[in-house]
Motif scaffolding. Structure first.
Motif, PDB file in Angstrom:
ATOM      1  N   TYR A  10       1.467  -0.315   1.484  1.00 25.51           N
ATOM      2  CA  TYR A  10       1.601   1.093   1.156  1.00 25.51           C
ATOM      3  C   TYR A  10       0.202   1.660   0.868  1.00 25.51           C
ATOM      4  O   TYR A  10      -0.683   0.957   0.376  1.00 25.51           O
ATOM      5  CB  TYR A  10       2.452   1.295  -0.097  1.00 25.51           C
ATOM      6  CG  TYR A  10       3.946   1.216   0.111  1.00 25.51           C
ATOM      7  CD1 TYR A  10       4.615   0.000   0.075  1.00 25.51           C
ATOM      8  CD2 TYR A  10       4.703   2.375   0.320  1.00 25.51           C
ATOM      9  CE1 TYR A  10       6.004  -0.058   0.235  1.00 25.51           C
ATOM     10  CE2 TYR A  10       6.083   2.324   0.483  1.00 25.51           C
ATOM     11  CZ  TYR A  10       6.715   1.104   0.441  1.00 25.51           C
ATOM     12  OH  TYR A  10       8.086   1.051   0.600  1.00 25.51           O
TER      13      TYR A  10
ATOM     14  N   PHE B  99       5.022  -5.616   2.792  1.00 27.49           N
ATOM     15  CA  PHE B  99       4.734  -4.225   3.084  1.00 27.49           C
ATOM     16  C   PHE B  99       3.281  -3.911   2.702  1.00 27.49           C
ATOM     17  O   PHE B  99       2.718  -4.538   1.801  1.00 27.49           O
ATOM     18  CB  PHE B  99       5.636  -3.287   2.275  1.00 27.49           C
ATOM     19  CG  PHE B  99       7.114  -3.548   2.403  1.00 27.49           C
ATOM     20  CD1 PHE B  99       7.717  -4.608   1.750  1.00 27.49           C
ATOM     21  CD2 PHE B  99       7.899  -2.710   3.169  1.00 27.49           C
ATOM     22  CE1 PHE B  99       9.092  -4.845   1.857  1.00 27.49           C
ATOM     23  CE2 PHE B  99       9.273  -2.928   3.280  1.00 27.49           C
ATOM     24  CZ  PHE B  99       9.871  -3.991   2.628  1.00 27.49           C
TER      25      PHE B  99
ATOM     26  N   GLN C 258      -1.858   4.982  -1.095  1.00 27.31           N
ATOM     27  CA  GLN C 258      -1.700   6.038  -2.091  1.00 27.31           C
ATOM     28  C   GLN C 258      -3.001   6.838  -2.177  1.00 27.31           C
ATOM     29  O   GLN C 258      -4.030   6.305  -2.586  1.00 27.31           O
ATOM     30  CB  GLN C 258      -1.363   5.444  -3.453  1.00 27.31           C
ATOM     31  CG  GLN C 258      -1.053   6.495  -4.511  1.00 27.31           C
ATOM     32  CD  GLN C 258      -0.641   5.865  -5.838  1.00 27.31           C
ATOM     33  OE1 GLN C 258      -1.119   4.801  -6.205  1.00 27.31           O
ATOM     34  NE2 GLN C 258       0.259   6.524  -6.555  1.00 27.31           N
TER      35      GLN C 258
ATOM     36  N   ASN D 153      -3.531  11.045  -6.837  1.00 27.14           N
ATOM     37  CA  ASN D 153      -2.478  11.883  -7.423  1.00 27.14           C
ATOM     38  C   ASN D 153      -1.323  12.152  -6.471  1.00 27.14           C
ATOM     39  O   ASN D 153      -0.660  13.192  -6.562  1.00 27.14           O
ATOM     40  CB  ASN D 153      -3.060  13.199  -7.930  1.00 27.14           C
ATOM     41  CG  ASN D 153      -3.956  12.989  -9.130  1.00 27.14           C
ATOM     42  OD1 ASN D 153      -3.582  12.300 -10.072  1.00 27.14           O
ATOM     43  ND2 ASN D 153      -5.153  13.540  -9.082  1.00 27.14           N
ATOM     44  N   LYS D 154      -1.093  11.214  -5.579  1.00 22.47           N
ATOM     45  CA  LYS D 154       0.027  11.339  -4.647  1.00 22.47           C
ATOM     46  C   LYS D 154       0.945  10.129  -4.762  1.00 22.47           C
ATOM     47  O   LYS D 154       0.587   9.115  -5.369  1.00 22.47           O
ATOM     48  CB  LYS D 154      -0.494  11.432  -3.205  1.00 22.47           C
ATOM     49  CG  LYS D 154      -1.368  12.645  -2.930  1.00 22.47           C
ATOM     50  CD  LYS D 154      -0.554  13.912  -2.892  1.00 22.47           C
ATOM     51  CE  LYS D 154      -1.399  15.131  -2.573  1.00 22.47           C
ATOM     52  NZ  LYS D 154      -1.994  15.072  -1.231  1.00 22.47           N
ATOM     53  N   GLY D 155       2.114  10.234  -4.166  1.00 19.85           N
ATOM     54  CA  GLY D 155       3.021   9.093  -4.111  1.00 19.85           C
ATOM     55  C   GLY D 155       2.556   8.083  -3.082  1.00 19.85           C
ATOM     56  O   GLY D 155       1.492   8.219  -2.486  1.00 19.85           O
ATOM     57  N   LEU D 156       3.362   7.048  -2.884  1.00 22.50           N
ATOM     58  CA  LEU D 156       3.006   5.989  -1.956  1.00 22.50           C
ATOM     59  C   LEU D 156       3.633   6.236  -0.593  1.00 22.50           C
ATOM     60  O   LEU D 156       4.807   6.607  -0.499  1.00 22.50           O
ATOM     61  CB  LEU D 156       3.482   4.640  -2.486  1.00 22.50           C
ATOM     62  CG  LEU D 156       2.687   4.101  -3.669  1.00 22.50           C
ATOM     63  CD1 LEU D 156       3.321   4.538  -4.974  1.00 22.50           C
ATOM     64  CD2 LEU D 156       2.597   2.592  -3.597  1.00 22.50           C
TER      65      LEU D 156
ATOM     66  N   PHE E 273       4.352  -5.407  -6.562  1.00 22.19           N
ATOM     67  CA  PHE E 273       3.122  -4.839  -6.027  1.00 22.19           C
ATOM     68  C   PHE E 273       1.915  -5.678  -6.412  1.00 22.19           C
ATOM     69  O   PHE E 273       1.838  -6.242  -7.513  1.00 22.19           O
ATOM     70  CB  PHE E 273       2.920  -3.418  -6.579  1.00 22.19           C
ATOM     71  CG  PHE E 273       3.802  -2.378  -5.974  1.00 22.19           C
ATOM     72  CD1 PHE E 273       5.145  -2.293  -6.333  1.00 22.19           C
ATOM     73  CD2 PHE E 273       3.310  -1.496  -5.031  1.00 22.19           C
ATOM     74  CE1 PHE E 273       5.974  -1.335  -5.770  1.00 22.19           C
ATOM     75  CE2 PHE E 273       4.132  -0.531  -4.467  1.00 22.19           C
ATOM     76  CZ  PHE E 273       5.460  -0.455  -4.833  1.00 22.19           C
TER      77      PHE E 273
ATOM     78  N   PHE F 128      -1.863  -0.873  -1.363  1.00 20.98           N
ATOM     79  CA  PHE F 128      -1.081  -1.872  -2.089  1.00 20.98           C
ATOM     80  C   PHE F 128      -0.356  -2.795  -1.112  1.00 20.98           C
ATOM     81  O   PHE F 128       0.342  -2.324  -0.203  1.00 20.98           O
ATOM     82  CB  PHE F 128      -0.052  -1.207  -3.001  1.00 20.98           C
ATOM     83  CG  PHE F 128      -0.659  -0.462  -4.159  1.00 20.98           C
ATOM     84  CD1 PHE F 128      -0.869   0.904  -4.086  1.00 20.98           C
ATOM     85  CD2 PHE F 128      -1.033  -1.127  -5.312  1.00 20.98           C
ATOM     86  CE1 PHE F 128      -1.433   1.598  -5.148  1.00 20.98           C
ATOM     87  CE2 PHE F 128      -1.597  -0.446  -6.379  1.00 20.98           C
ATOM     88  CZ  PHE F 128      -1.805   0.916  -6.285  1.00 20.98           C
TER      89      PHE F 128
ATOM     90  N   LEU G 222       4.424   4.456   3.183  1.00 25.71           N
ATOM     91  CA  LEU G 222       4.510   3.179   3.881  1.00 25.71           C
ATOM     92  C   LEU G 222       3.603   3.180   5.092  1.00 25.71           C
ATOM     93  O   LEU G 222       3.676   4.073   5.940  1.00 25.71           O
ATOM     94  CB  LEU G 222       5.953   2.922   4.318  1.00 25.71           C
ATOM     95  CG  LEU G 222       6.191   1.628   5.086  1.00 25.71           C
ATOM     96  CD1 LEU G 222       6.024   0.426   4.154  1.00 25.71           C
ATOM     97  CD2 LEU G 222       7.555   1.625   5.729  1.00 25.71           C
TER      98      LEU G 222
END
Lengths: 114, 116
Positions: free
Chosen positions: A36, A34, A38, A41-44, A104, A90, A46
């Motif tokens: 990803y 995968f 980011q 200050n945010k989530g990951l 990761f 990532f 896809l």
């Protein structure tokens, strides 16, 4: 053991030029891989995933990655960078024998210059 | 589009205090994960739930961390007492089944913890 290595901790490109983020993997099994992204200050989110179907995988926002078993690589590319692509990326491998546990890479920070 | 919800987004606490984070996964997702992401590194799995059962907590520091998912839906991660080294982003993710390497994990926005 399964693992991923992101070859560059930081990549800087100019807007409109191609992006290449490099990832090598190590796996005893046919891996699921995968990418990803980011933002600060945010989530990951896809971008794309490879699960042993087509080796060239197309993702969101114009990104794609090619699975090359002979080179154990899964590099992420985009033909033309946009300012909004600046973020941390990532590369991730999913462990076949551990119920989908994700491992990761250390991440690659992409900077885009105007 | 359904999303994973987390709260609070930011938490500042003093060492030795207790903190708790909450996560609500995407509806229908059986598997829930808690990750810790130290600044400049990739996330590392702390605990994985399948419905209400823990399936992997091998990296959870059990002397101070606890996690529960009592009804198999939302989940709480607790730290007691917090230490300076716990400062990190705590991410929650969910997936539909979670027991296959091909499953996609969907991440929430995270909780940024600062321990003073």
């Amino acid at each position: 053991a399964q693992s991923v290595t992101q070859l560059d901790s930081h990549v800087s490109v100019s807007e409109g030029t191609p992006v290449l983020l490099r990832c090598n993997y190590s796996s005893s099994y046919s891996p699921s891989l995968f990418w990803y992204v980011q933002h600060p200050n945010k989530g990951l989110q896809l971008l794309l995933k490879y699960t042993s179907a087509a080796t060239l995988v197309k993702g969101i926002n114009g990104f794609e990655a090619e699975f090359k078993k002979s080179e154990t690589s899964f590099h992420l590319t985009k033909p033309s960078a946009h300012m909004s692509d600046a973020a941390e990326y990532f590369c991730v491998v999913s462990l076949y024998n551990q119920g989908g546990k994700l491992i990761f890479g250390q991440g690659t920070e992409l900077s885009v210059k105007p | 589009e359904a999303e994973v919800a987390q709260s609070p987004r930011y938490k500042i606490t003093e060492k030795s205090q207790a903190v708790a984070f909450w996560c609500d996964p995407i509806s229908g997702h059986a598997t829930l994960y808690w990750y810790r992401q130290i600044l400049g590194q990739g996330p590392e799995l702390l605990v994985q739930f399948q419905d209400e059962s823990v399936v992997d907590d091998s990296q959870l520091p059990k002397d101070r961390f606890s996690a529960e998912r009592l009804k198999g839906v939302d989940s709480t991660l607790k730290i007691q007492p917090a230490e300076l080294g716990d400062s990190a982003m705590y991410l929650c993710a969910s997936s539909l089944a979670g027991d296959r390497s091909t499953d996609t994990q969907y991440f929430g926005p995270g909780t940024r913890l600062t321990v003073l």
